[in-house]
Design a protein around this motif. Sequence first.
Motif, PDB file in Angstrom:
ATOM      1  N   THR A 207       0.842  -1.191   0.000  1.00 13.73           N
ATOM      2  CA  THR A 207       0.000   0.000   0.000  1.00 13.73           C
ATOM      3  C   THR A 207       0.876   1.238   0.000  1.00 13.73           C
ATOM      4  O   THR A 207       1.870   1.295   0.732  1.00 13.73           O
ATOM      5  N   TYR A 208       0.533   2.227  -0.801  1.00 17.79           N
ATOM      6  CA  TYR A 208       1.345   3.441  -0.847  1.00 17.79           C
ATOM      7  C   TYR A 208       1.438   4.084   0.538  1.00 17.79           C
ATOM      8  O   TYR A 208       0.456   4.151   1.275  1.00 17.79           O
ATOM      9  N   ALA A 209       2.636   4.510   0.868  1.00 20.59           N
ATOM     10  CA  ALA A 209       2.860   5.237   2.115  1.00 20.59           C
ATOM     11  C   ALA A 209       2.568   6.709   1.870  1.00 20.59           C
ATOM     12  O   ALA A 209       3.255   7.362   1.076  1.00 20.59           O
ATOM     13  N   THR A 210       1.549   7.230   2.512  1.00 23.63           N
ATOM     14  CA  THR A 210       1.186   8.644   2.419  1.00 23.63           C
ATOM     15  C   THR A 210       0.851   9.158   3.814  1.00 23.63           C
ATOM     16  O   THR A 210       0.551   8.366   4.722  1.00 23.63           O
ATOM     17  N   GLY A 211       0.859  10.452   3.969  1.00 25.08           N
ATOM     18  CA  GLY A 211       0.510  11.022   5.260  1.00 25.08           C
ATOM     19  C   GLY A 211      -0.898  10.648   5.691  1.00 25.08           C
ATOM     20  O   GLY A 211      -1.144  10.321   6.856  1.00 25.08           O
ATOM     21  N   GLU A 212      -1.837  10.667   4.752  1.00 23.56           N
ATOM     22  CA  GLU A 212      -3.217  10.335   5.086  1.00 23.56           C
ATOM     23  C   GLU A 212      -3.360   8.854   5.437  1.00 23.56           C
ATOM     24  O   GLU A 212      -4.100   8.495   6.366  1.00 23.56           O
ATOM     25  N   ASN A 213      -2.663   7.988   4.728  1.00 21.81           N
ATOM     26  CA  ASN A 213      -2.697   6.560   5.085  1.00 21.81           C
ATOM     27  C   ASN A 213      -2.118   6.313   6.471  1.00 21.81           C
ATOM     28  O   ASN A 213      -2.618   5.483   7.228  1.00 21.81           O
ATOM     29  N   PHE A 214      -1.042   7.044   6.795  1.00 22.39           N
ATOM     30  CA  PHE A 214      -0.494   6.958   8.155  1.00 22.39           C
ATOM     31  C   PHE A 214      -1.569   7.337   9.175  1.00 22.39           C
ATOM     32  O   PHE A 214      -1.760   6.664  10.184  1.00 22.39           O
ATOM     33  N   ARG A 215      -2.248   8.444   8.917  1.00 27.61           N
ATOM     34  CA  ARG A 215      -3.234   8.960   9.865  1.00 27.61           C
ATOM     35  C   ARG A 215      -4.385   7.971  10.057  1.00 27.61           C
ATOM     36  O   ARG A 215      -4.803   7.685  11.190  1.00 27.61           O
ATOM     37  N   LEU A 216      -4.889   7.440   8.943  1.00 23.64           N
ATOM     38  CA  LEU A 216      -6.030   6.524   9.015  1.00 23.64           C
ATOM     39  C   LEU A 216      -5.689   5.255   9.794  1.00 23.64           C
ATOM     40  O   LEU A 216      -6.459   4.810  10.648  1.00 23.64           O
ATOM     41  N   MET A 217      -4.517   4.677   9.500  1.00 22.45           N
ATOM     42  CA  MET A 217      -4.146   3.441  10.182  1.00 22.45           C
ATOM     43  C   MET A 217      -3.864   3.682  11.658  1.00 22.45           C
ATOM     44  O   MET A 217      -4.254   2.878  12.512  1.00 22.45           O
ATOM     45  N   ARG A 218      -3.208   4.792  11.973  1.00 21.73           N
ATOM     46  CA  ARG A 218      -2.908   5.070  13.379  1.00 21.73           C
ATOM     47  C   ARG A 218      -4.206   5.286  14.165  1.00 21.73           C
ATOM     48  O   ARG A 218      -4.345   4.806  15.302  1.00 21.73           O
ATOM     49  N   GLU A 219      -5.155   5.974  13.570  1.00 19.82           N
ATOM     50  CA  GLU A 219      -6.440   6.205  14.225  1.00 19.82           C
ATOM     51  C   GLU A 219      -7.163   4.885  14.494  1.00 19.82           C
ATOM     52  O   GLU A 219      -7.714   4.665  15.583  1.00 19.82           O
ATOM     53  N   ALA A 220      -7.134   3.981  13.512  1.00 23.40           N
ATOM     54  CA  ALA A 220      -7.793   2.682  13.671  1.00 23.40           C
ATOM     55  C   ALA A 220      -7.103   1.838  14.736  1.00 23.40           C
ATOM     56  O   ALA A 220      -7.765   1.164  15.546  1.00 23.40           O
ATOM     57  N   LEU A 221      -5.774   1.842  14.751  1.00 30.05           N
ATOM     58  CA  LEU A 221      -5.046   1.042  15.731  1.00 30.05           C
ATOM     59  C   LEU A 221      -5.170   1.620  17.143  1.00 30.05           C
ATOM     60  O   LEU A 221      -5.096   0.872  18.117  1.00 30.05           O
ATOM     61  N   ASP A 222      -5.379   2.926  17.258  1.00 29.31           N
ATOM     62  CA  ASP A 222      -5.656   3.500  18.580  1.00 29.31           C
ATOM     63  C   ASP A 222      -6.968   2.935  19.134  1.00 29.31           C
ATOM     64  O   ASP A 222      -7.066   2.591  20.319  1.00 29.31           O
ATOM     65  N   GLU A 223      -7.945   2.835  18.259  1.00 26.41           N
ATOM     66  CA  GLU A 223      -9.240   2.265  18.671  1.00 26.41           C
ATOM     67  C   GLU A 223      -9.070   0.819  19.130  1.00 26.41           C
ATOM     68  O   GLU A 223      -9.598   0.416  20.184  1.00 26.41           O
ATOM     69  N   THR A 224      -8.302   0.044  18.365  1.00 26.98           N
ATOM     70  CA  THR A 224      -8.090  -1.358  18.716  1.00 26.98           C
ATOM     71  C   THR A 224      -7.218  -1.495  19.956  1.00 26.98           C
ATOM     72  O   THR A 224      -7.410  -2.422  20.761  1.00 26.98           O
ATOM     73  N   SER A 225      -6.283  -0.589  20.125  1.00 25.83           N
ATOM     74  CA  SER A 225      -5.439  -0.616  21.329  1.00 25.83           C
ATOM     75  C   SER A 225      -6.289  -0.482  22.588  1.00 25.83           C
ATOM     76  O   SER A 225      -6.088  -1.214  23.570  1.00 25.83           O
ATOM     77  N   ARG A 226      -7.219   0.429  22.568  1.00 21.48           N
ATOM     78  CA  ARG A 226      -8.092   0.619  23.736  1.00 21.48           C
ATOM     79  C   ARG A 226      -8.973  -0.610  23.953  1.00 21.48           C
ATOM     80  O   ARG A 226      -9.239  -1.009  25.094  1.00 21.48           O
TER      81      ARG A 226
END
Length: 526
Positions: A207-226
């Motif tokens: 998957t292309y590495a982009t700033g928005e892709n970074f943001r989306l994945m980090r946001e999703a993993l924060d949800e899963t972390s909790r």
Amino acid sequence: MTKLPLDTDLVARARALAADAGKPIVDLAHGHTTASVERATLRLAGLEGADSEGIPWVNRLVDTVAEQTGLEQGVSDPVFHQLREGDWKSLTELAQAAAAGAVDFTLPSGKAKDSARTLAQRRVQRGLDRVRARKLERDGLVSEIGDPPQRPWVYLIVATGDIYEDIPQAQAAARAGADIIAVIRSTGQSLLDYVPEGATREGFAGTYATGENFRLMREALDETSRELGRYIRLTNYASGLCMPEMAALAGMHRVDMMLNDSMYGILFRDINPIRTFVDQRFSRQIHALGGIVINTGEDNYLTTADAVEAAHTVTVSQLVNEYFAHEAGLPDELLGLGHAFEINPDVPESFRMELAHAMLARSLFPDAPLKWMPPTKHMTGDVFRGNLLDGFFNLAGIMTGQSILLVGMMTEAVVTPWISDRDIALQNVRYVLNACSGLSEDFHPPADGFIANRAREVLSEAVDLLEEIDRQGLLEAIGQGTFGIMKRPPEGGRGLSGVAKRSDDFYNPAIAYLDGNPAREEEENR
């Protein structure tokens, strides 16, 4: 943790030789800038977006400035002088006008130069402060949610090409036991001299590495972390022609780990050595500021050269990577040096040699979060044999106290893994972790045994090679094919046109700040 009885004088000699090899490269980096360093600086200042062809405005702006005034003095003076003096509402508007040929950039002098630099420093500092703030945010989340309960951390790859498909796969992997999610980058992105913008849905074996892709994945993993009660870390890549920009974007979007090796791009992507070394120093300074763990790429040497004969080249690269990392301000706890389980399993005593090589790395770098990579080169398509090899790999990682365990796939070199393949691979990891979690406490190879003797042999060969590198210089050694058998001369490779020797009046506000080693100063003040 058991350490091998290594000759302390020889270890000190190895580190001194690595420093001697690295110092001229650091001096080289101090004397040059690159288009990607300058673009990263403008990204920190807030420039984002792309034109109708998908080319980022930061590329358009830096290319225009380079054509009109050159890169030698950096782009900050002409850009922020024009931003201050012209009727521009933002850097984006200035970049759009520059791309249309509507701006004449000049090098300011006197008070005009001072004013431009003050503005540049203020704008870029916002981005640097954002990187530091994301580090503090991570620290707070780890404190609130909690870390995984045991080491090694389990590292698993997702890569569908579509960020919106990657997200549910990553969350499922975390629920199945993964502690670190690595989003593999689209094939060939390291050779693109720009970073795509926005969320992407088409990639090739990644998957292309982009700033928005970074943001989306980090946001999703924060949800899963909790949800899971343990902080799930995200990994991507700061390598290739846009290494500094990837580092800046990762820092601003709280990516936790970045693949960042000082020589990988040179050896395996044929990127110009000078460009790579200049870019990697800047990127590592950003990683230090953002508290981002780097993962180095020594495992790749063993996929092209024999893992027994070339074992000492891995140790040499680890020592050189350590020197470059420390010089850029990265402490040991952010230094994820790489190595791999890649000895041909048909070789007699292959497992004992794997243990020796892994214990050598652990003994040389006791405080580093070492990244242990699974077998790939000798996977044959026999999935039962592959699953057994991965089990031995997992066992070696536990016995030798590795920190990050990349999940091996029994379908390696056959197909892109199905989710079911990942489940079976994670079952393998979980069994070994549960059954052998404290085995490193009981594993004490005799001082005169096979494992200790093999480790000493590799260390001695590494010192011999470092002495040869010091005689000829690191750039020449790379040109002669010392690492991974690829010959990469300093005047060759991609991206050389984007390298410029700094003028006497060079100015870059990000470099001026980072050269003060703010991350190191913060650590010392704790």
